[in-house]
Write an enzyme that holds these catalytic residues in place. Structure first.
Site, PDB file in Angstrom:
ATOM      1  N   ARG B  63       0.864  -1.325  -0.030  1.00  0.00           N
ATOM      2  CA  ARG B  63      -0.209   0.122  -0.179  1.00  0.00           C
ATOM      3  C   ARG B  63       0.958   1.167   0.230  1.00  0.00           C
ATOM      4  O   ARG B  63       0.338   2.175  -0.768  1.00  0.00           O
ATOM      5  CB  ARG B  63      -1.087   0.161   1.136  1.00  0.00           C
ATOM      6  N   LYS B 172       3.577 -19.887   5.686  1.00  0.00           N
ATOM      7  CA  LYS B 172       2.697 -20.497   6.713  1.00  0.00           C
ATOM      8  C   LYS B 172       2.230 -19.291   7.568  1.00  0.00           C
ATOM      9  O   LYS B 172       2.912 -18.144   7.448  1.00  0.00           O
ATOM     10  CB  LYS B 172       3.434 -21.371   7.568  1.00  0.00           C
ATOM     11  N   ASP B 201       7.851 -23.862   3.899  1.00  0.00           N
ATOM     12  CA  ASP B 201       8.124 -24.104   5.136  1.00  0.00           C
ATOM     13  C   ASP B 201       9.767 -24.029   5.105  1.00  0.00           C
ATOM     14  O   ASP B 201      10.518 -25.085   4.622  1.00  0.00           O
ATOM     15  CB  ASP B 201       7.680 -25.461   5.593  1.00  0.00           C
ATOM     16  N   HIS B 202      10.185 -23.118   5.530  1.00  0.00           N
ATOM     17  CA  HIS B 202      11.588 -22.724   5.470  1.00  0.00           C
ATOM     18  C   HIS B 202      12.594 -23.827   6.121  1.00  0.00           C
ATOM     19  O   HIS B 202      13.662 -24.002   5.781  1.00  0.00           O
ATOM     20  CB  HIS B 202      12.247 -21.386   5.815  1.00  0.00           C
ATOM     21  N   ASP B 259       2.306 -22.508  15.802  1.00  0.00           N
ATOM     22  CA  ASP B 259       3.459 -21.914  15.113  1.00  0.00           C
ATOM     23  C   ASP B 259       4.572 -22.791  14.734  1.00  0.00           C
ATOM     24  O   ASP B 259       5.499 -22.304  13.840  1.00  0.00           O
ATOM     25  CB  ASP B 259       4.017 -20.517  16.123  1.00  0.00           C
ATOM     26  N   HIS B 264       6.961 -26.927  11.118  1.00  0.00           N
ATOM     27  CA  HIS B 264       8.327 -27.303  11.016  1.00  0.00           C
ATOM     28  C   HIS B 264       8.773 -28.671  11.826  1.00  0.00           C
ATOM     29  O   HIS B 264       9.358 -29.682  11.344  1.00  0.00           O
ATOM     30  CB  HIS B 264       9.225 -26.417  11.945  1.00  0.00           C
ATOM     31  N   LYS B 364       9.596 -21.179  23.769  1.00  0.00           N
ATOM     32  CA  LYS B 364      10.321 -19.553  23.547  1.00  0.00           C
ATOM     33  C   LYS B 364      10.789 -19.462  25.137  1.00  0.00           C
ATOM     34  O   LYS B 364      10.509 -20.063  26.016  1.00  0.00           O
ATOM     35  CB  LYS B 364       9.382 -18.706  23.237  1.00  0.00           C
TER      36      LYS B 364
END
Lengths: 388, 514
Positions: B63, B172, B201-202, B259, B264, B364
């Site tokens: 944008r 993803k 999916d890296h 996530d 993964h 995490k």
């Protein structure tokens, strides 16, 4: 020929000393934060004809150390009569390590100046079992020496640099002969051919695209400039001849005529369909770094009303920051511009790539075959010119 | 100018016998984080290495009202900051930047798409890209349906010229549960064919993940013991030291299970568990991965509490630095019950893996950043050396380390030199970087290049995505029926909630300390 002086090297003592070093590394990180990693992927033998090149080789090996093969054996030719005892060490790169510090063994053995025929008896027992062995030959390759094929046969791959050649044209012919002699056991690779990789890729890329593709069958003239940057060294046209040999072998060109208008070589080829094309090779003054390197290739193609100029230039001023820039023009405007990094002027990168290969490089061998035919012709011209 | 690759005799025997066709990559979400951190640096690195075709063109779609030059300047700054190259090569950048363009429009503006089509046709003529297109959805997932619908309705989803191609890369998350994933796939397939869709999916672009296939199927010694007869269990760990890094809005809706595990970790599980494919090609490889995912034992909502542990970090310390708890992070609800840690146990009900537990854990704010697959082999049948170990009888472990220090190590027992029989565990290690002498490319570099080449081996297929959602959706349902967990239940900088230790200890096992 006189026998070389014997070099009493106790191989078992070397192995014992290395084992001792691995058992009690004095350089181990006492905080125990680093794991010292002993990785075995190959044995690298290095032959240095003088201490200056040996120092340089050590520097290169040191720079490679973060991803280095497990054993390096450095043979140092020594002109003095007293030979030093072999030295062994284990080098670990703690500076750049994360949790693991890669380590490698280094063995240094001094040899008498004429000790070439001693090499097989030292290389064979020091090569790590079941892993490929490489011999990186610094300085001019003794490709005319009848003892050398026996040395080459002890390793899986012989790496040399034809930029070091004192008689480039004669050495192209001798190198091809050497490759034929050792073909069953040893692959031979020329770092100077490796440096051509990005040039070959860029040249192929020009003709990948349809609107440039016609030009491949319509080349009428190629101008090729290569560097001359060492005042006390003769021209080294090996790289241009290998490049030309590669194109001739891929495209079926045959040499029809040649001429020498010092310092320019003019080569006439017949392409399939009896088409004629001309190559003009000439040296250009340049910084020492670019001595013997291709600097510029310009293809002119004409067909009916179409015409195109396709050029590749080497730009940039250092071994780590050189760029190949490709441009394609038709009669009126620029059709294409493209650039990428030429990393293979960096010896470290070049060696890394060479050490990943063990088998023969048929593309190089075919290019060398053609380059040899050209070299034979050029040698005749040189001799004729000297005769006049 | 037209540009279709024909047979080129000069290409034979070169490092790359095939280069991608010239194409235009349209990045939706060009002003976003992914474009800056990953996509443009990856494209520049490919250009630097000479792996991109001449004429490769990037159109940033977003944008913000940028000009082409402003976009180029911004991308240059992004590449300077995030590329693995230490510095930009001015010559390479100059020709690369000539191919960067910007298209300012709203994703929702239907009228913008025909204009985009005209712009792409103009660029085709100028840059020889021949109608080849990649549309990259680097936007929030709620924009996927709108963008693909407009692409489809404006005729951009299908090739405009004979011999050209159009591909779609989808980031993803592919949905937030099985139903939404099916709905999204159904929507995409209204406008694109499955073979045009590249779900990225890296993790699959990482060298070591691909090396799992090499390790398993190029070595005769592993495959015969890669089964329930020899393997006791498998642990897959994805531990992060970072928190949510400003992604509170997204993460608080997603949580660790969606996530990290759905994509993964189940991808890692599938490459460990799959049967040998009949060829190393896209569909045979993906067929086997799907079979492994489909063989995951169905999860009943009432057993979810037994096979999972949830956690959420509270305040703590990472690397000697105090860090806030999850609920204190920006854009996170102060009473959030989103999990930042999850451990679970899965079984794969097939001939090879019957009754072998796969323990997965991710979190995490854990003490160390590490991703690894650890395979524990069964103990020897008779404890011949009982009492002779220096620190307990350890079974053999095969550790596949994905990050950092990519590599493989095997833990074996060996005799300590000396007159007595004393054993200790030693490690035989293989480090990827130290052995192969090269810097691994970033995962995005590999995947973008594969997409340009039309190789979908390392992308996930529709059935694979949906198969991965099946167990995850069951777990989510089970959690929804349970009372809210008492969060936070682990301190930042620790290895997760104590319940996770008890969870695996119930099976007579323990987590590895990676």
């Amino acid at each position: 020929m006189n026998a070389p002086p014997a070099v009493p090297v106790d191989i078992e003592a070397i192995e014992r000393e290395l084992a001792r070093l691995w058992q009690s590394p004095p350089w181990a990180d006492r905080r125990n934060e680093l794991a010292l990693s002993r990785t075995s992927v190959l044995t690298l033998f290095v032959y240095a004809p003088d201490s200056q090149r040996a120092a340089w080789a050590r520097e290169v090996i040191g720079r490679l150390s973060t991803h280095h093969p497990s054993r390096v054996v450095l043979f140092l030719a020594n002109r003095s009569t007293s030979l030093e005892e072999p030295t062994v060490s284990i080098q670990c790169d703690l500076g750049t390590a994360g949790r693991y510090a890669p380590c490698y063994e280094q063995i240094t053995i001094t040899l008498p100046d004429e000790g070439i025929e001693l090499l097989p008896s030292l290389i064979m027992p020091l090569a790590l079992p079941d892993l490929p062995a490489f011999l990186w030959w610094l300085g001019p390759l003794p490709c005319h020496d009848r003892r050398f094929p026996a040395v080459a046969r002890t390793v899986d791959r012989l790496i040399f640099d034809s930029l070091e050649s004192p008689h480039p044209i004669a050495d192209i012919i001798a190198t091809r002969r050497l490759i034929q002699q050792v073909a069953r056991s040893t692959a031979v690779s020329d770092l100077n051919w490796g440096r051509l990789g990005p040039w070959l890729e860029t040249t192929a890329r020009m003709f990948d695209i349809t609107h440039c593709r016609w030009a491949l069958e319509s080349i009428v003239r190629v101008e090729l400039r290569y560097g001359h940057g060492r005042s006390n060294t003769p021209d080294n046209p090996t790289q241009p001849l290998l490049y030309l040999g590669w194109m001739a072998s891929r495209l079926g060109w045959r040499l029809a005529a040649s001429d020498r208008r010092d310092p320019t070589w003019i080569l006439e080829f017949t392409a399939p369909g009896h088409r004629q094309l001309q190559w003009v090779l000439f040296p250009e003054s340049c910084p020492a770094l670019f001595h013997g390197q291709l600097l510029h290739v310009a293809f002119t193609a004409e067909h009916d009303h179409d015409a195109a100029n396709l050029t590749i230039d080497l730009t940039g001023g250092s071994d780590r920051h050189a760029t190949l820039r490709l441009r394609v023009h038709d009669r009126t405007h620029c059709l294409l511009e493209h650039a990428f990094h030429h990393h293979l002027l960096d010896l470290q990168r070049l060696l890394v790539e060479e050490l990943q290969e063990t088998g023969p490089d048929w593309l190089y061998e075919q290019a060398l075959d053609e380059a040899t035919a050209l070299a034979v012709e050029l040698r005749k011209l040189e001799r004729a010119q000297r005769g006049h | 100018m037209t540009a279709t690759t024909l047979h080129n005799p000069l290409r034979e025997g070169l490092r790359f016998e095939r280069l991608p066709d010239p194409c235009i990559m349209v990045i939706f979400g060009a002003s976003g984080d992914l474009t800056h951190r990953k996509l443009l640096p990856a494209l520049y690195n490919l250009a630097y290495d000479g792996l991109l075709p001449p004429g490769l063109t990037v159109v940033g779609y977003a944008r913000r009202p940028y000009t082409d030059d402003e976009f180029r300047q911004e991308m240059r700054a992004a590449v300077e900051r995030f590329s693995r190259r230490q510095r930009i090569d001015p010559d390479v950048w100059q020709t690369f930047a000539q191919g960067l363009f910007y298209f300012s429009a709203d994703f929702n503006d239907r009228s913008a798409y025909p204009k985009l089509g005209e712009e792409l046709e103009r660029l085709d003529r100028e840059r020889g890209t021949s109608g080849n297109r990649i549309f990259y959805l680097a936007t929030p997932p709620d924009a996927y349906e709108t963008i693909t619908q407009h692409l489809g309705e404006s005729g951009l989803a299908q090739p405009s010229q004979p011999g050209s191609w159009v591909r779609l890369i989808v980031e993803k998350p592919f949905g937030h549960d099985l139903e939404s994933a099916i709905a999204l796939n159904n929507h995409l397939l209204k406008y694109f064919r499955e073979e045009q869709i590249y779900r990225i999916d890296h993790y699959l672009g990482k060298e070591t993940v691909q090396n799992i296939l090499a390790l398993r199927f190029a070595n005769g010694i592993f495959e015969p013991i890669w089964n329930r007869n020899y393997i006791d269990h498998v642990q897959i760990t994805v531990a992060e030291t970072i928190g949510i890094e400003g992604r509170g809005g997204y993460y608080d809706r997603a949580g660790a299970l969606r996530d990290m595990v759905q994509n993964h970790m189940l991808q890692l599980l599938s490459v460990v568990a799959m049967e040998p494919p009949i060829a190393f090609e896209a569909d045979p490889v993906r067929d086997e991965k799907v079979k492994a995912l489909r063989a995951i034992r169905p999860i009943r909502p009432e057993e979810v509490n037994e096979i999972t542990v949830r956690g959420q970090y509270g305040p703590g310390f990472i690397g000697g630095r105090p860090v806030p708890g999850y609920r204190e992070e920006p854009r996170v609800a102060p009473n959030s019950i989103t999990e930042t840690y999850v451990a679970l146990k899965l079984f794969i009900d097939n001939w090879r893996w019957a009754d072998v537990p796969f323990y997965l854990r991710t979190g995490k704010r854990l003490p160390r950043r590490v991703t690894e697959i650890a395979i524990q082999f069964k103990r020897v049948p008779h404890p011949l050396f009982k009492g002779m170990m220096t620190s307990g009888v350890e079974p053999n472990w095969l550790i596949i380390r994905i990050q950092p220090d990519e590599g493989v190590s095997l833990h074996i027992a060996a005799k300590v030199p000396g007159p007595r029989i004393r054993l200790r565990t030693v490690t035989m290690g293989f480090l990827y970087g130290t052995s192969f002498l090269v810097q691994s490319p970033d995962a995005y570099e590999r995947l973008l290049l594969d997409c340009m080449l039309g190789d979908s081996t390392l992308f996930t297929r529709r059935d694979e995505t949906e198969a991965a959602w099946v167990p995850i959706t069951q777990i989510l349902r089970g959690w929804a029926e349970l009372p809210p967990p008492e969060f936070p239940n682990y301190d930042a900088g620790t290895w997760g909630p104590p319940e996770a230790e008890l969870f695996i200890a119930r099976d007579g096992r323990r987590w590895r300390r990676p």
